[in-house]
Design a protein around this motif. Structure first.
Motif, PDB file in Angstrom:
ATOM      1  N   PRO A 188       0.805  -1.234   0.000  1.00 24.05           N
ATOM      2  CA  PRO A 188       0.000   0.000   0.000  1.00 24.05           C
ATOM      3  C   PRO A 188       0.833   1.276   0.000  1.00 24.05           C
ATOM      4  O   PRO A 188       0.378   2.316  -0.500  1.00 24.05           O
ATOM      5  CB  PRO A 188      -0.827  -0.117   1.287  1.00 24.05           C
ATOM      6  N   TYR A 189       2.051   1.215   0.552  1.00 16.15           N
ATOM      7  CA  TYR A 189       2.895   2.415   0.567  1.00 16.15           C
ATOM      8  C   TYR A 189       3.448   2.726  -0.827  1.00 16.15           C
ATOM      9  O   TYR A 189       3.860   3.860  -1.086  1.00 16.15           O
ATOM     10  CB  TYR A 189       4.045   2.231   1.551  1.00 16.15           C
ATOM     11  N   LEU A 190       3.479   1.711  -1.704  1.00 18.29           N
ATOM     12  CA  LEU A 190       3.951   1.905  -3.077  1.00 18.29           C
ATOM     13  C   LEU A 190       2.763   1.983  -4.028  1.00 18.29           C
ATOM     14  O   LEU A 190       2.758   1.394  -5.105  1.00 18.29           O
ATOM     15  CB  LEU A 190       4.873   0.746  -3.484  1.00 18.29           C
ATOM     16  N   SER A 191       1.739   2.685  -3.611  1.00 14.34           N
ATOM     17  CA  SER A 191       0.517   2.811  -4.404  1.00 14.34           C
ATOM     18  C   SER A 191       0.008   4.242  -4.278  1.00 14.34           C
ATOM     19  O   SER A 191       0.724   5.130  -3.800  1.00 14.34           O
ATOM     20  CB  SER A 191      -0.541   1.817  -3.906  1.00 14.34           C
ATOM     21  N   PRO A 196      -0.962  10.953  -4.745  1.00 12.38           N
ATOM     22  CA  PRO A 196      -1.209  10.575  -6.142  1.00 12.38           C
ATOM     23  C   PRO A 196       0.067  10.038  -6.785  1.00 12.38           C
ATOM     24  O   PRO A 196       1.171  10.511  -6.510  1.00 12.38           O
ATOM     25  CB  PRO A 196      -1.652  11.893  -6.789  1.00 12.38           C
ATOM     26  N   THR A 197      -0.089   9.057  -7.640  1.00  6.59           N
ATOM     27  CA  THR A 197       1.088   8.435  -8.258  1.00  6.59           C
ATOM     28  C   THR A 197       1.824   9.381  -9.193  1.00  6.59           C
ATOM     29  O   THR A 197       3.014   9.194  -9.447  1.00  6.59           O
ATOM     30  CB  THR A 197       0.679   7.167  -9.036  1.00  6.59           C
ATOM     31  N   ASP A 198       1.152  10.424  -9.702  1.00  7.97           N
ATOM     32  CA  ASP A 198       1.836  11.337 -10.622  1.00  7.97           C
ATOM     33  C   ASP A 198       2.831  12.249  -9.904  1.00  7.97           C
ATOM     34  O   ASP A 198       3.563  13.007 -10.557  1.00  7.97           O
ATOM     35  CB  ASP A 198       0.838  12.165 -11.432  1.00  7.97           C
ATOM     36  N   THR A 199       2.879  12.203  -8.562  1.00  8.44           N
ATOM     37  CA  THR A 199       3.879  12.957  -7.814  1.00  8.44           C
ATOM     38  C   THR A 199       5.147  12.150  -7.601  1.00  8.44           C
ATOM     39  O   THR A 199       6.130  12.671  -7.057  1.00  8.44           O
ATOM     40  CB  THR A 199       3.326  13.377  -6.439  1.00  8.44           C
ATOM     41  N   MET A 200       5.147  10.882  -8.001  1.00 10.91           N
ATOM     42  CA  MET A 200       6.280   9.982  -7.780  1.00 10.91           C
ATOM     43  C   MET A 200       7.266  10.069  -8.943  1.00 10.91           C
ATOM     44  O   MET A 200       6.912  10.510 -10.044  1.00 10.91           O
ATOM     45  CB  MET A 200       5.781   8.538  -7.629  1.00 10.91           C
ATOM     46  N   TRP A 203      10.113   6.067 -12.608  1.00  8.64           N
ATOM     47  CA  TRP A 203      10.291   4.622 -12.453  1.00  8.64           C
ATOM     48  C   TRP A 203       9.384   4.057 -11.369  1.00  8.64           C
ATOM     49  O   TRP A 203       8.856   2.964 -11.499  1.00  8.64           O
ATOM     50  CB  TRP A 203      11.756   4.305 -12.135  1.00  8.64           C
ATOM     51  N   LEU A 204       9.199   4.833 -10.282  1.00 15.01           N
ATOM     52  CA  LEU A 204       8.342   4.357  -9.201  1.00 15.01           C
ATOM     53  C   LEU A 204       6.868   4.477  -9.577  1.00 15.01           C
ATOM     54  O   LEU A 204       6.047   3.653  -9.153  1.00 15.01           O
ATOM     55  CB  LEU A 204       8.625   5.150  -7.925  1.00 15.01           C
ATOM     56  N   ARG A 205       6.537   5.481 -10.388  1.00 17.93           N
ATOM     57  CA  ARG A 205       5.158   5.658 -10.832  1.00 17.93           C
ATOM     58  C   ARG A 205       4.680   4.444 -11.617  1.00 17.93           C
ATOM     59  O   ARG A 205       3.540   4.004 -11.472  1.00 17.93           O
ATOM     60  CB  ARG A 205       5.044   6.915 -11.682  1.00 17.93           C
ATOM     61  N   GLY A 206       5.547   3.886 -12.447  1.00 21.67           N
ATOM     62  CA  GLY A 206       5.179   2.689 -13.208  1.00 21.67           C
ATOM     63  C   GLY A 206       4.860   1.517 -12.303  1.00 21.67           C
ATOM     64  O   GLY A 206       3.902   0.773 -12.551  1.00 21.67           O
TER      65      GLY A 206
END
Length: 262
Positions: A188-191, A196-200, A203-206
């Motif tokens: 859950p911490y990598l989600s 929001p994922t667009d702030t990551m 490579w991590l966003r994928g």
């Protein structure tokens, strides 16, 4: 006097499952510390992210509505992880050998743990929902949206409970089962649970966008708070059914290797 040894008729699968579900529920009620931790830890995380980090992440004060769906899944994950330890305990303390001498389907001991965990985690999730409402969570979903959200949460809990049960079956000890299960709790911490994922980073966003937890969170968030659903429900259900099927087959195969075919 002539005596005849009639074969003992095995108990039906339904009766056996009910007996082991009752056994696991009684164990859960006796282990109040584990139940309290499954509730208190997600609640503490929700308070931490809402009141400590929330202002920095979202100064509008609406962060609680964003973070609650992720906390719900954290609650489910923490609660389900104890299933691995419970199953491993049964597989290593000799009780399975005793069950194999009885005219019952001993795999029901695993089913009992899974169903009892599902009931326990749904209760814990309800408590977390209540606390979320107290700290400002304001869902906008309709009754149908709530029903669908609860269905998705239930499917998620069932899926990961069977996965943790499989881990408990293959682990060499309860402590090893706890360690293996703990690694899954980082998902859950990598989600999109907390940001929001667009702030990551790219490579991590994928990773975040293409792992099973993110579409489940986005589905729950969309149903309860009205954010766009897009294809998230299809991915959420698809991932859960895929993992559930694989976990059940893995559990069945592992149990037969360790405990025989009874």
């Amino acid at each position: 006097m002539i005596t005849t040894n009639k074969p003992v008729k095995p108990a039906s699968l339904a009766v056996t499952n009910l007996v082991f579900i009752g056994r696991s529920i009684r164990h859960s009620l006796r282990n109040t510390e584990a139940l309290l931790m499954a509730i208190m830890l997600p609640v503490m995380l929700m308070l931490l992210f809402t009141y400590v980090f929330g202002g920095a992440i979202d100064s509008s004060g609406d962060y609680v509505n964003y973070v609650v769906p992720g906390i719900i899944l954290l609650c489910a994950g923490f609660g389900s992880s104890s299933t691995a330890v419970d199953v491993s305990n049964d597989m290593t303390n000799g009780i399975i050998d005793r069950f194999r001498t009885m005219p019952i389907r001993s795999l029901s001991v695993v089913t009992g743990h899974v169903v009892a965990s599902l009931i326990r985690n749904l209760f814990a999730t309800g408590v977390v929902f209540g606390v979320a409402l107290l700290v400002g969570f304001r869902p906008t979903g309709s009754l149908v949206d709530w029903i669908l959200a609860i269905a998705v949460i239930t499917l998620f809990i069932l899926t990961f409970t069977w996965l943790f049960a499989a881990i408990g079956l293959v682990a060499g000890s309860p402590s090893a089962a706890s360690g293996y299960g703990f690694a899954l709790l980082f998902l859950p911490y990598l989600s999109s649970a907390f940001v929001p994922t667009d702030t990551m980073p790219t490579w991590l966003r994928g990773v975040a966008n293409h792992q099973p937890i993110t579409p489940v969170i986005e589905t729950i968030r969309g149903l309860l708070t009205g954010t766009p659903l897009n294809n998230s429900p299809w991915w959420a259900v698809g991932w859960c059914l895929l993992i559930l099927t694989a976990a059940f087959i893995w559990s069945l195969s592992s149990f037969r290797k360790k405990a025989g075919r009874r």
